[in-house]
Design a protein around this motif. Sequence first.
Motif, PDB file in Angstrom:
ATOM      1  N   LEU A  61     -10.823  23.881 -82.823  1.00  0.00           N
ATOM      2  CA  LEU A  61      -9.746  23.479 -82.070  1.00  0.00           C
ATOM      3  C   LEU A  61      -9.537  21.865 -83.276  1.00  0.00           C
ATOM      4  O   LEU A  61      -8.121  21.510 -84.027  1.00  0.00           O
ATOM      5  CB  LEU A  61     -10.044  22.876 -80.963  1.00  0.00           C
ATOM      6  CG  LEU A  61     -10.033  23.292 -79.816  1.00  0.00           C
ATOM      7  CD1 LEU A  61     -10.442  22.987 -78.614  1.00  0.00           C
ATOM      8  CD2 LEU A  61      -9.062  23.743 -79.898  1.00  0.00           C
ATOM      9  N   TYR A  62     -10.071  21.648 -83.655  1.00  0.00           N
ATOM     10  CA  TYR A  62     -10.243  20.614 -84.890  1.00  0.00           C
ATOM     11  C   TYR A  62      -9.626  21.098 -85.995  1.00  0.00           C
ATOM     12  O   TYR A  62      -8.875  20.289 -86.643  1.00  0.00           O
ATOM     13  CB  TYR A  62     -11.945  19.926 -85.204  1.00  0.00           C
ATOM     14  CG  TYR A  62     -11.995  18.424 -86.303  1.00  0.00           C
ATOM     15  CD1 TYR A  62     -12.202  17.753 -85.389  1.00  0.00           C
ATOM     16  CD2 TYR A  62     -11.540  19.193 -87.821  1.00  0.00           C
ATOM     17  CE1 TYR A  62     -12.293  16.329 -86.618  1.00  0.00           C
ATOM     18  CE2 TYR A  62     -11.768  17.980 -88.528  1.00  0.00           C
ATOM     19  CZ  TYR A  62     -12.015  16.272 -87.823  1.00  0.00           C
ATOM     20  OH  TYR A  62     -12.005  15.363 -88.545  1.00  0.00           O
ATOM     21  N   PHE A  63      -9.788  22.392 -86.843  1.00  0.00           N
ATOM     22  CA  PHE A  63      -8.811  22.973 -87.979  1.00  0.00           C
ATOM     23  C   PHE A  63      -7.667  22.681 -87.414  1.00  0.00           C
ATOM     24  O   PHE A  63      -6.747  21.877 -88.051  1.00  0.00           O
ATOM     25  CB  PHE A  63      -9.222  24.130 -87.926  1.00  0.00           C
ATOM     26  CG  PHE A  63      -9.083  24.570 -89.278  1.00  0.00           C
ATOM     27  CD1 PHE A  63      -8.927  23.774 -91.081  1.00  0.00           C
ATOM     28  CD2 PHE A  63      -7.959  25.827 -89.557  1.00  0.00           C
ATOM     29  CE1 PHE A  63      -8.487  24.376 -92.000  1.00  0.00           C
ATOM     30  CE2 PHE A  63      -7.528  25.369 -90.493  1.00  0.00           C
ATOM     31  CZ  PHE A  63      -7.265  25.559 -92.109  1.00  0.00           C
ATOM     32  N   MET A  64      -7.414  23.020 -86.438  1.00  0.00           N
ATOM     33  CA  MET A  64      -5.882  23.150 -85.875  1.00  0.00           C
ATOM     34  C   MET A  64      -4.759  21.471 -86.308  1.00  0.00           C
ATOM     35  O   MET A  64      -4.029  21.843 -85.968  1.00  0.00           O
ATOM     36  CB  MET A  64      -5.270  24.314 -84.178  1.00  0.00           C
ATOM     37  CG  MET A  64      -6.070  25.677 -84.719  1.00  0.00           C
ATOM     38  SD  MET A  64      -6.537  26.191 -82.926  1.00  0.00           S
ATOM     39  CE  MET A  64      -4.267  26.319 -82.099  1.00  0.00           C
ATOM     40  N   MET A  65      -6.084  21.027 -85.002  1.00  0.00           N
ATOM     41  CA  MET A  65      -5.444  19.644 -85.091  1.00  0.00           C
ATOM     42  C   MET A  65      -5.117  18.753 -86.584  1.00  0.00           C
ATOM     43  O   MET A  65      -4.317  18.262 -86.317  1.00  0.00           O
ATOM     44  CB  MET A  65      -6.324  18.929 -84.880  1.00  0.00           C
ATOM     45  CG  MET A  65      -6.396  19.367 -82.979  1.00  0.00           C
ATOM     46  SD  MET A  65      -7.517  18.230 -82.118  1.00  0.00           S
ATOM     47  CE  MET A  65      -6.325  16.603 -81.998  1.00  0.00           C
ATOM     48  N   TYR A  66      -6.153  19.253 -86.948  1.00  0.00           N
ATOM     49  CA  TYR A  66      -6.107  18.233 -88.595  1.00  0.00           C
ATOM     50  C   TYR A  66      -5.744  19.167 -90.166  1.00  0.00           C
ATOM     51  O   TYR A  66      -6.079  17.631 -91.099  1.00  0.00           O
ATOM     52  CB  TYR A  66      -8.042  17.029 -88.665  1.00  0.00           C
ATOM     53  CG  TYR A  66      -7.577  16.362 -87.484  1.00  0.00           C
ATOM     54  CD1 TYR A  66      -7.533  15.463 -87.004  1.00  0.00           C
ATOM     55  CD2 TYR A  66      -8.732  16.519 -86.197  1.00  0.00           C
ATOM     56  CE1 TYR A  66      -7.080  14.550 -86.007  1.00  0.00           C
ATOM     57  CE2 TYR A  66      -9.226  15.434 -85.735  1.00  0.00           C
ATOM     58  CZ  TYR A  66      -8.367  14.461 -85.504  1.00  0.00           C
ATOM     59  OH  TYR A  66      -8.325  13.812 -84.480  1.00  0.00           O
ATOM     60  N   GLY A  67      -6.639  20.196 -90.065  1.00  0.00           N
ATOM     61  CA  GLY A  67      -6.034  21.042 -91.189  1.00  0.00           C
ATOM     62  C   GLY A  67      -6.959  21.012 -92.117  1.00  0.00           C
ATOM     63  O   GLY A  67      -7.057  21.333 -92.930  1.00  0.00           O
ATOM     64  N   ILE A  68      -7.939  20.927 -91.245  1.00  0.00           N
ATOM     65  CA  ILE A  68      -9.934  20.766 -92.311  1.00  0.00           C
ATOM     66  C   ILE A  68     -10.271  21.216 -91.028  1.00  0.00           C
ATOM     67  O   ILE A  68     -10.498  20.499 -90.166  1.00  0.00           O
ATOM     68  CB  ILE A  68      -9.638  19.316 -93.263  1.00  0.00           C
ATOM     69  CG1 ILE A  68     -11.172  19.811 -93.986  1.00  0.00           C
ATOM     70  CG2 ILE A  68     -10.385  18.207 -92.134  1.00  0.00           C
ATOM     71  CD1 ILE A  68     -11.413  18.622 -94.900  1.00  0.00           C
ATOM     72  N   SER A  69     -11.613  21.512 -91.436  1.00  0.00           N
ATOM     73  CA  SER A  69     -12.951  21.944 -90.965  1.00  0.00           C
ATOM     74  C   SER A  69     -13.445  20.180 -90.161  1.00  0.00           C
ATOM     75  O   SER A  69     -14.260  19.562 -91.682  1.00  0.00           O
ATOM     76  CB  SER A  69     -13.696  23.245 -90.777  1.00  0.00           C
ATOM     77  OG  SER A  69     -14.660  23.022 -92.071  1.00  0.00           O
ATOM     78  N   PRO A  70     -14.056  20.050 -89.044  1.00  0.00           N
ATOM     79  CA  PRO A  70     -14.931  19.222 -89.497  1.00  0.00           C
ATOM     80  C   PRO A  70     -15.435  18.436 -89.948  1.00  0.00           C
ATOM     81  O   PRO A  70     -16.209  17.257 -90.670  1.00  0.00           O
ATOM     82  CB  PRO A  70     -16.137  19.061 -88.048  1.00  0.00           C
ATOM     83  CG  PRO A  70     -15.214  20.439 -87.586  1.00  0.00           C
ATOM     84  CD  PRO A  70     -14.608  21.039 -88.201  1.00  0.00           C
ATOM     85  N   PHE A  71     -16.469  19.702 -90.452  1.00  0.00           N
ATOM     86  CA  PHE A  71     -17.311  19.548 -91.289  1.00  0.00           C
ATOM     87  C   PHE A  71     -17.603  19.675 -92.978  1.00  0.00           C
ATOM     88  O   PHE A  71     -17.835  19.859 -93.754  1.00  0.00           O
ATOM     89  CB  PHE A  71     -18.665  19.744 -91.084  1.00  0.00           C
ATOM     90  CG  PHE A  71     -19.124  18.944 -89.621  1.00  0.00           C
ATOM     91  CD1 PHE A  71     -19.698  18.298 -89.093  1.00  0.00           C
ATOM     92  CD2 PHE A  71     -18.936  19.758 -88.582  1.00  0.00           C
ATOM     93  CE1 PHE A  71     -19.333  17.877 -88.350  1.00  0.00           C
ATOM     94  CE2 PHE A  71     -18.739  19.594 -87.351  1.00  0.00           C
ATOM     95  CZ  PHE A  71     -19.483  18.801 -86.697  1.00  0.00           C
ATOM     96  N   GLU A  72     -16.011  20.149 -92.865  1.00  0.00           N
ATOM     97  CA  GLU A  72     -16.059  20.292 -94.703  1.00  0.00           C
ATOM     98  C   GLU A  72     -15.728  19.345 -95.535  1.00  0.00           C
ATOM     99  O   GLU A  72     -16.163  19.398 -96.472  1.00  0.00           O
ATOM    100  CB  GLU A  72     -14.187  20.750 -94.891  1.00  0.00           C
ATOM    101  CG  GLU A  72     -14.522  21.329 -95.692  1.00  0.00           C
ATOM    102  CD  GLU A  72     -12.556  22.705 -96.235  1.00  0.00           C
ATOM    103  OE1 GLU A  72     -12.327  23.439 -96.908  1.00  0.00           O
ATOM    104  OE2 GLU A  72     -12.166  22.863 -94.548  1.00  0.00           O
ATOM    105  N   TYR A  73     -15.883  18.024 -95.331  1.00  0.00           N
ATOM    106  CA  TYR A  73     -15.512  17.402 -96.338  1.00  0.00           C
ATOM    107  C   TYR A  73     -16.491  16.852 -96.695  1.00  0.00           C
ATOM    108  O   TYR A  73     -16.863  16.603 -98.133  1.00  0.00           O
ATOM    109  CB  TYR A  73     -15.369  15.850 -94.829  1.00  0.00           C
ATOM    110  CG  TYR A  73     -16.182  15.270 -94.208  1.00  0.00           C
ATOM    111  CD1 TYR A  73     -17.623  14.364 -94.854  1.00  0.00           C
ATOM    112  CD2 TYR A  73     -16.617  15.719 -92.972  1.00  0.00           C
ATOM    113  CE1 TYR A  73     -18.628  13.974 -94.116  1.00  0.00           C
ATOM    114  CE2 TYR A  73     -17.320  15.377 -92.123  1.00  0.00           C
ATOM    115  CZ  TYR A  73     -18.002  14.905 -92.833  1.00  0.00           C
ATOM    116  OH  TYR A  73     -19.426  14.487 -92.006  1.00  0.00           O
ATOM    117  N   ALA A  74     -17.842  17.030 -96.407  1.00  0.00           N
ATOM    118  CA  ALA A  74     -19.125  17.285 -97.009  1.00  0.00           C
ATOM    119  C   ALA A  74     -19.269  18.063 -98.361  1.00  0.00           C
ATOM    120  O   ALA A  74     -19.704  17.655 -99.178  1.00  0.00           O
ATOM    121  CB  ALA A  74     -20.815  17.409 -95.609  1.00  0.00           C
TER     122      ALA A  74
END
Length: 123
Positions: A61-74
Amino acid sequence: MDFGSTANARPSVETYSDCVALQELAESTCSALYRAPELYDVNSHTLVDERSDIWSVGCILYFMMYGISPFEYAYKEGGSIKLAVLGGSPTYYEEGFDEELVALIKQIFVESDKRLSSKDLLS
């Protein structure tokens, strides 16, 4: 889609050997960016149940909303995905999104015993 980790929803985690086996299974079959924190650091008598899958649903769901997985920034910043997941606090951008949807994913990225169940998610 990642169905490599399909298994018994409530594995018995009683001994150190059980912990190691479950953690190794998760490492070999679950995508790191979608793996629940309780599968990164398995302790004896840990409750691992369907709510681990709810964590993965939250990541989708997070990926669908923001275009990135919630922990991919790390990962992108050279950090540890495991530490980011264990910290469990992704960034939420509420502007432009339904408040109820943002509130829903905030209820998913919590400790497993406080996480929504599949029944809660569907109601």
